[in-house]
Design a protein around this motif. Structure first.
Motif, PDB file in Angstrom:
ATOM      1  N   LYS A  26     -36.014   9.708  16.922  1.00  0.00           N
ATOM      2  CA  LYS A  26     -34.672   9.023  18.304  1.00  0.00           C
ATOM      3  C   LYS A  26     -34.561   9.652  19.423  1.00  0.00           C
ATOM      4  O   LYS A  26     -34.495   8.919  20.633  1.00  0.00           O
ATOM      5  N   ARG A  30     -34.722   8.604  23.241  1.00  0.00           N
ATOM      6  CA  ARG A  30     -34.152   8.836  24.197  1.00  0.00           C
ATOM      7  C   ARG A  30     -33.971  10.053  25.754  1.00  0.00           C
ATOM      8  O   ARG A  30     -34.278  10.008  26.967  1.00  0.00           O
ATOM      9  N   ASP A  31     -35.048  11.072  24.674  1.00  0.00           N
ATOM     10  CA  ASP A  31     -35.495  11.586  25.838  1.00  0.00           C
ATOM     11  C   ASP A  31     -35.867  11.071  27.138  1.00  0.00           C
ATOM     12  O   ASP A  31     -35.660  12.017  28.798  1.00  0.00           O
ATOM     13  N   GLU A  33     -36.608   8.650  27.870  1.00  0.00           N
ATOM     14  CA  GLU A  33     -36.335   7.098  28.704  1.00  0.00           C
ATOM     15  C   GLU A  33     -35.590   8.639  30.220  1.00  0.00           C
ATOM     16  O   GLU A  33     -35.785   7.391  31.443  1.00  0.00           O
ATOM     17  N   GLU A  34     -35.412   9.174  29.774  1.00  0.00           N
ATOM     18  CA  GLU A  34     -34.709  10.068  30.784  1.00  0.00           C
ATOM     19  C   GLU A  34     -35.606  10.763  31.944  1.00  0.00           C
ATOM     20  O   GLU A  34     -35.166  10.615  32.300  1.00  0.00           O
ATOM     21  N   ASN A  38     -41.541  10.130  31.717  1.00  0.00           N
ATOM     22  CA  ASN A  38     -41.733   9.664  30.660  1.00  0.00           C
ATOM     23  C   ASN A  38     -42.403   9.019  29.515  1.00  0.00           C
ATOM     24  O   ASN A  38     -41.906   8.011  28.811  1.00  0.00           O
ATOM     25  N   MET A 343     -24.623   4.186  22.863  1.00  0.00           N
ATOM     26  CA  MET A 343     -25.844   4.662  22.902  1.00  0.00           C
ATOM     27  C   MET A 343     -26.507   5.342  22.385  1.00  0.00           C
ATOM     28  O   MET A 343     -27.498   5.869  21.652  1.00  0.00           O
ATOM     29  N   ASP A 344     -25.481   5.918  21.369  1.00  0.00           N
ATOM     30  CA  ASP A 344     -26.035   7.037  19.779  1.00  0.00           C
ATOM     31  C   ASP A 344     -26.725   6.439  18.413  1.00  0.00           C
ATOM     32  O   ASP A 344     -27.078   6.873  18.322  1.00  0.00           O
ATOM     33  N   ASP A 346     -29.557   3.660  17.029  1.00  0.00           N
ATOM     34  CA  ASP A 346     -30.745   3.767  17.327  1.00  0.00           C
ATOM     35  C   ASP A 346     -30.806   2.366  17.697  1.00  0.00           C
ATOM     36  O   ASP A 346     -31.920   2.028  17.974  1.00  0.00           O
ATOM     37  N   CYS A 349     -32.123   1.195  21.394  1.00  0.00           N
ATOM     38  CA  CYS A 349     -32.977   1.645  21.550  1.00  0.00           C
ATOM     39  C   CYS A 349     -33.877   0.815  21.593  1.00  0.00           C
ATOM     40  O   CYS A 349     -34.736  -0.021  22.012  1.00  0.00           O
ATOM     41  N   ARG A 352     -32.517  -2.765  23.789  1.00  0.00           N
ATOM     42  CA  ARG A 352     -33.008  -2.054  25.739  1.00  0.00           C
ATOM     43  C   ARG A 352     -34.348  -2.272  25.600  1.00  0.00           C
ATOM     44  O   ARG A 352     -35.261  -2.858  26.828  1.00  0.00           O
TER      45      ARG A 352
END
Lengths: 377, 401
Positions: A26, A30-31, A33-34, A38, A343-344, A346, A349, A352
């Protein structure tokens, strides 16, 4: 009657779970997503090496000749883990239609390259309405004697910013009226007149607006026949929807597992909250919904492999998937309490991605309507 | 994966369809509902039981040595589904005998009991009709709390106490009863025994309890010094709880295909009604709200179908269903409520009147389901109890009670 996975499916499932837990935790989700792209090109190559990209292609095009149910099992695992990247767009939305409607030359050119992980594809269909009805498609393609010239705007095109090719569904026969005039074109992403702009979504899943301004394509880049795009669209709606549902089904299983484990560990009033009947019954409802969804997806996929008309069952699976995923995530957050809202954690994820999945290939109303028509209403 | 039945099962389905076409001409029934209420319906149900017995369908699940056909779980599934679709009455003869008494006796009855009672059930005759007495005024969901006492006296037990909610007691020839044989135990699950009680015994008083629709299904059941021969003890004395758990499992597995059969027919009727009924110059079928509701019910119907398939498949592989049976019971309850409510909303004000009136809609079937579903959701274990079972046995959650 047999609900058992085949030996090959069980192997695929185990392999996918092991691979993804190592390659795509995860933190990485997240990485990605940013990030700008992508997706992770290294992971993409590894997926090609594992044979996932060409899983259901014929062997002559670098595939392994597996069937839709095998791909459903793989998608389920990818959804369970959350696997950012253009797999669904490339394989489910583009490669399968090429397999079904492409001519020999198109299949040889494109499928092998997809199987090898050398090209990324996406489907440009939705427009400003965000719908999937033929009447929602205004993007035009006019024949000028030599080329088709595409003009229009497409929204929510997944991973268009990294794609090499698009399948673009255009209206080629306004005069033919309604469904008669749809055509699907193969368009190079780098063609002159194509403009791509990323849409900032909560899921950070690389959806884009793609504008076509006088984009020229040749007659040989038509997928299937001119003005028979409805057939292609129907096929994408069928196979793509089943695969999207499989992904959602996997995601739901992960949400349930996470929430159920938490309910056993979290102590309040000197006991695990999972011993409270109100929490237990919420978890049980979640479980029953999710097991039901899983079977509905398998059933719809199986019907397609049998060559049976499965429109109603596919819509049943999608309408159910939309509702079950949303409910599982909402109840999951509630049972977790405040920690589930961070946000921390899971769980976020998965949360969203609720709306991404819900509006991809038809929302609940569209599928309920298809079920109603299928029942003879 | 494979989601179809074999040729043998499809042939059986066709045979049942033909049977129903001939035998039920002009009647419209929902299977398993209310047939014990009035004499005319009951007589018709019993006449069908005998025909089903002759066809070999009534006890098709039983082994050949007990007069059954040793039918596979898949054949039983198709029979449950199709017979319910057509609403063939008499398939269960008041439920107990066919549902679990026969099968339980085969497992833990004495040879004498097997010889005497099993052929009676298989014959489809009124002498093979059973009721089951588990519940008491203070033993509902907390079923182990039963107080009806059986005290041994020579070669008889003497029974005193009260049972309640005993379905079909007013039609039954025999009763399958749980009683307390030892009141001194610490754990209330111990000290329970199972007995066969002759309904003609002196000291039995049956009082009807009408449900809120005025239908006579269940009863109060009083026992005043009722004498039962010790040879009527089933299985081991004080081990009745463990025998019962097995009997309850028999009760739950066929629920999904049965209700699926009824529900798919009802949904077909609702679709037909919506297409044929006009309101303000438009058909109900053109109303988006009506379309949505019916589509939602179709999703639930398919979900129930697959839950039913899954349990049948698992049983065919030798799995004894635990959480699966609880899930299917709870899902049936949930779906029945949705289907009945949608049905009444679609037939509108006519949902207040029953088939006996001059103006029933869809032959009163929706109305009957609507009046019945709360009772059915309580019978054989409430939704809440089923969800406790799923929580404990499938999700591994700590006991909640």
């Amino acid at each position: 009657m047999d609900f058992e996975l085949s030996e090959q499916q069980n192997m695929l499932k185990t392999m996918a779970r092991d691979f993804l837990s190592v390659e795509c935790n995860k933190v990485k989700v997240r990485d990605l997503e940013e990030s700008d792209t992508n997706y992770d090109p290294k992971m993409w190559s590894k997926m090609a090496e594992l044979g996932w990209l060409g899983l259901i292609f014929p062997e002559q095009y670098g595939g392994t000749g597996a069937d839709l149910l095998d791909l459903v099992i793989l998608m389920e695992e990818m959804g369970r883990n959350i696997t950012p990247g253009p797999f669904f767009a490339t394989v489910a939305l583009c490669a399968i239609p090429i397999m079904k409607f492409g001519n020999k030359r198109q299949q040889a050119n494109y499928l092998t390259s997809i199987a090898e992980g050398k090209s990324i594809w996406s489907l440009a269909i939705e427009e400003r309405h965000g719908g999937y009805e033929a009447s929602h498609i205004n993007c035009s393609a006019d024949y000028d004697g030599k080329h088709f010239v595409i003009n229009g705007e497409k929204m929510f095109v997944p991973y268009a910013h990294i794609a090499d090719y698009f399948l673009v569904v255009c209206n080629t026969g306004k005069d033919a009226g309604g469904d008669g005039g749809l055509t699907t074109f193969i368009v190079k992403a780098k063609s002159r007149g194509v403009k791509i702009e990323k849409i900032s979504t909560f899921a950070g899943d690389g959806q884009c607006r793609v504008r076509f301004r006088n984009v020229k394509v040749s007659r040989s880049d038509v997928l299937g026949r001119i003005n028979s795009g409805r057939k292609v669209l129907d096929m994408i709606m069928q196979w793509g929807t089943v695969l999207k549902c499989a992904e959602v089904s996997g995601a739901c299983q992960a949400v349930l597992e996470m929430t159920n484990n938490y309910a056993k560990e979290r102590i309040q009033f000197d006991k695990p909250i999972g011993s409270l009947m109100v929490i237990q019954h919420q978890l049980v409802d979640m479980f029953t919904d999710i097991e039901g969804l899983q079977y509905l997806v398998y059933y719809a996929a199986w019907l397609l492999t049998q060559g049976v008309k499965a429109d109603v069952q596919i819509s049943i699976a999608k309408a159910k998937a939309n509702k079950v995923y949303q409910r599982a995530c909402i109840d999951g957050v509630k049972i977790h309490g405040a920690i589930g809202f961070t946000m921390d954690h899971d769980l976020g994820c998965y949360f969203r991605r609720i709306k991404t999945a819900e509006f991809m290939l038809g929302d609940t109303s569209l599928h309920l309507e298809k079920i109603a028509s299928g029942l003879g209403l | 994966m494979d989601f179809k039945f074999g040729e043998k099962e499809e042939r059986l389905r066709e045979e049942i369809r033909q049977f129903a076409g001939v035998e039920l001409a002009g009647r419209n029934t929902i299977a398993g509902m209310e047939e014990e209420s009035n004499d005319e319906d009951w007589e018709f149900a019993m006449s069908m039981s005998r025909k089903l017995a002759r066809k070999g369908w009534l006890t098709m699940a039983w082994p050949k040595e007990y007069g059954g056909q040793g039918a596979s779980y898949f054949e039983q599934h198709v029979y449950a589904d199709e017979a319910s679709y057509w609403g063939i009455p008499g398939t269960s003869m008041g439920v107990s005998g066919i549902g679990w008494v026969g099968l339980s006796l085969m497992l833990f009855g004495s040879d004498e009991q097997k010889k005497k009672y099993i052929p009676l059930i298989a014959s489809g005759d009124p002498d093979g009709v059973w009721c089951t007495a588990y519940s008491e005024p203070n033993a509902g969901s907390d079923f182990a709390n039963i107080q009806t006492r059986a005290v041994k006296s020579g070669d008889e037990y003497i029974l005193n106490g009260q049972k309640i909610w005993t379905s079909c007691a007013h039609r039954a020839r025999w009763c399958w009863m749980a009683v307390r044989t030892d009141a001194s135990v610490k754990k209330k699950q111990h000290g329970i025994s199972l007995m066969i009680v002759d309904m003609k015994s002196p000291g039995i008083i049956i009082k009807p309890i009408l449900n809120y629709a005025g239908v006579h299904i269940f009863n109060e059941f009083f026992l005043d010094n009722v004498r039962v021969p010790v040879t009527n003890l089933v299985g081991t004395e004080n081990r009745g709880w463990y025998h019962l758990m097995q009997s309850l499992a028999f009760e739950r597995h066929s629920m999904a295909p049965q209700f699926f059969g009824s529900a798919r027919r009802i949904l077909e009727f609702i679709v037909k009604y919506a297409r044929e009924t006009t309101y303000n110059g438009k058909t109900l079928a053109s109303d988006p709200i009506v379309r949505n509701k019916i589509a939602e019910r179709a999703i639930e119907l398919d979900t129930l179908k697959l839950f039913g398939y899954e349990i049948t498949w698992k049983m065919s592989r030798g799995v004894i269903p635990v959480y699966e049976a609880a899930r299917n019971k709870a899902y049936c309850d949930f779906f029945m409520q949705r289907l009945a409510t949608t049905g009444t909303e679609i037939i509108g004000a006519y949902s207040q009147i029953d088939r006996a009136s001059r103006w029933p809609r869809i032959m009163g079937l929706i109305t009957r389901l609507y009046m019945m579903f709360p009772g059915l959701s309580i019978a054989a274990g409430t939704d809440e109890i089923q969800k406790n079972i799923i929580g404990q046995f499938k999700l591994g959650l700590p006991r909640a009670y």
